[in-house]
Design an enzyme around this catalytic site. Structure first.
Site, PDB file in Angstrom:
ATOM      1  N   ASP A  52      -7.673  -5.993   1.125  1.00  0.00           N
ATOM      2  CA  ASP A  52      -8.714  -5.426   0.268  1.00  0.00           C
ATOM      3  C   ASP A  52      -9.975  -5.363   1.111  1.00  0.00           C
ATOM      4  OD1 ASP A  52      -9.723  -4.348  -2.117  1.00  0.00           O
ATOM      5  OD2 ASP A  52     -10.624  -6.263  -2.674  1.00  0.00           O
ATOM      6  N   THR A 101       0.848  -1.188   0.000  1.00  0.00           N
ATOM      7  CA  THR A 101       0.000   0.000   0.000  1.00  0.00           C
ATOM      8  C   THR A 101       0.882   1.236   0.000  1.00  0.00           C
ATOM      9  OG1 THR A 101      -1.781   1.153   1.185  1.00  0.00           O
ATOM     10  CG2 THR A 101      -0.071   0.137   2.519  1.00  0.00           C
TER      11      THR A 101
END
Length: 206
Positions: free
Chosen positions: A78, A11
């Site tokens: 996710d 990320t």
């Protein structure tokens, strides 16, 4: 102390990195979480297309791709909103429900319009997160977390992001956007998924 990265979080969100560092601090002897737990940009990890059809598939796609590209252990997640009367939608399409990726206001307005005739007793929903750990050799573990609640009829609160202003957690009188960051993190879907994944992370790093 060795400052070479040992774990990468797939990320660019520094909030997620801080959260993971905090969870790992003190759990792995010899691990300097401030220098050895890094984000994707720090190791030149690639952006990964989320082509899976579930949260778990997308998190695994990212974790595996980043682990292979960097040769390091990698964590990916996710997440999204699952609405009961919509059969779990928006689900993996939560961030682009309105057709424009990341337009929180448009996504929220469209969802509220779609649910305008749904009675309060049928407005159950949950934030869902899947978190995956992978190494260069492949998948190690996948865990999930949920934050159950009901959908409000209009946004409330200025905190958080995404659908936070319209989800009221079970047992709360406030929306997720009205909770402090500390209160939200303590019950969040992502926090629960990361906490469930923690033993596998500790074992892999030890």
């Amino acid at each position: 102390m060795n400052a070479e990265p040992r774990l990468v979080l797939a990320t660019h969100n520094q909030g997620k990195v801080r959260e993971l560092r905090q969870m790992l601090r003190g759990h792995v002897p010899g691990l300097d979480v401030d220098t050895q737990v890094v984000d994707a940009a720090a190791v030149g990890a690639p952006d990964v297309v989320e082509s899976g059809v579930t949260f778990a598939e997308n998190s695994l796609l990212k974790a595996n791709a980043v682990a292979r590209a960097t040769g390091l252990l990698a964590i990916a997640d996710d997440s999204g909103l699952a609405v009961e009367v919509l059969g779990g939608a928006p689900g993996i399409f939560s961030a682009r429900w309105s057709g424009r990726h990341g337009d929180d206001r448009a996504n929220t307005e469209l969802l509220l319009a779609q649910l305008s005739d749904v009675p309060d007793e049928f407005r159950q929903a949950a934030f869902v997160c899947a978190a995956s750990l992978a190494g260069p050799e492949g998948e190690i573990a996948v865990e999930s977390g949920r934050l159950e609640g009901t959908l409000l009829r209009e946004p409330r609160g200025d905190g958080g992001f995404g659908y936070d202003p319209i989800l009221q957690p079970i047992g709360e009188s406030r929306s997720c956007a009205e909770l402090s960051p500390e209160e939200k993190n303590a019950i969040s879907h992502r926090g629960r998924a990361f906490a469930a994944l923690l033993p596998a992370v500790v074992a892999a790093l030890s």
